[in-house]
Design an enzyme around this catalytic site. Sequence first.
Site, short mmCIF file in Angstrom:
data_model
loop_
_atom_site.label_atom_id
_atom_site.label_comp_id
_atom_site.label_asym_id
_atom_site.label_seq_id
_atom_site.Cartn_x
_atom_site.Cartn_y
_atom_site.Cartn_z
N CYS A 1 0.98 -1.06 0.11
CA CYS A 1 0.06 0.02 0.10
C CYS A 1 0.95 1.33 0.04
O CYS A 1 1.58 1.61 0.90
CB CYS A 1 -0.82 -0.05 1.23
N GLY A 2 0.82 2.10 -1.22
CA GLY A 2 1.53 3.16 -1.19
C GLY A 2 1.39 4.18 -0.24
O GLY A 2 2.21 4.74 0.58
N CYS B 1 -3.31 6.92 -4.75
CA CYS B 1 -3.00 5.49 -4.92
C CYS B 1 -1.26 5.35 -5.33
O CYS B 1 -1.22 5.23 -6.37
CB CYS B 1 -3.97 4.64 -5.70
N GLY B 2 -0.54 4.84 -4.36
CA GLY B 2 0.61 4.60 -4.63
C GLY B 2 0.96 3.45 -5.43
O GLY B 2 1.58 3.55 -6.50
O1 PYC Z 1 -1.92 3.87 -1.92
O2 PYC Z 1 -1.11 1.94 -2.95
C1 PYC Z 1 -2.25 2.78 -2.21
C2 PYC Z 1 -3.26 2.25 -2.07
C3 PYC Z 1 -3.92 0.80 -2.21
C4 PYC Z 1 -5.22 0.92 -1.40
C5 PYC Z 1 -5.40 2.03 -1.11
N1 PYC Z 1 -4.44 2.76 -1.23
#
Ligand code: PYC
Length: 316
Positions: free
Chosen positions: A91-92, A241-242
Amino acid sequence: MASYRTVEVIDSHTEGEPTRVVIAGGPDLGTGTLSERLELFRANFDAFRSAVVCEPRGSEVVVGTLLLPPVQPDSAAAVIYFNDVGYLGMCGHGTIGLVTTLAHLGRIGPGDHRIETPVGIISTHLAEDGSVTVANVPSYRIKAAVAIDVQGFGTFTGDIAWGGNWFFLIADHPYELVLANRPQLIAASTAIRAALHANGVTGPGGELIDHIEFFTAPHDPHNSSRNFVLCPGASFDRSPCGTGTSAKLACLAADGKLAPGETWRQESILGTIFEGSFELLDDHRVSPKIRGRAWITAESKLLIDATDPFAAGIRF
Ligand code: PYC
């Protein structure tokens, strides 16, 4: 007198998306590899996951982070990420929230910090200004221009890519990516995910494509693109979303639309930003870097009374 199990958490948000780090009171998962500890968590302590992130103590948008002792002595931490419906490989935004939380606790200062996750070791950098850069796991596209018929919504064409989670990335769609349209965006993206599943469109090992990402032109001309990301379950990412931005970088690299080292400014549905860039690893994988900022919102103690009918949270 009620007797409570107590769970100490630090809450933060990363560019709008919440993270809840469990710093004490979590289950004992032993000292195996992160994948082994994840399997133990899933098999024996799933009620703990839902107690921490689901209502009434959390909500469908909260991503939980269980802080664990690292396997390697030079890692700052090991973590398992989870949400209201299950577990995330990586999860980023959660990693940016975690690094900010570790700094808030005084456990780390500005500099480089390695974090162990079930999908690999992540390098992070905490800058003096509080921003965090995450060097994510190698990311790659496995299929371009996959067309899928979605009953009631039409045909969508998108790319399938890995950025630490599996994504279906769609640029060609009729939607305006604004908060007011979220019921429509959630309905369409949920139907697309179900159609991918029903048609056997998966990752190479049969993995569910559980994140759906729509793109449009940014609202702010300084940015590169705007997105909406459906997460596993029914919630959407408030941040850019990373892992989704990492998957996007892999697609841009594969299409020759972004050069190594060039900056991609990914705007979220809230208008918040992650800056991304990549290095080429080989002919089909990139090493993505994502930079963003988190803010601490609470230090609290969750109370779980075994006689509470929702001791394990409300599972929808
Ligand atoms: O930032 O990778 C992310 C992420 C995945 C689900 C929610 N945020």
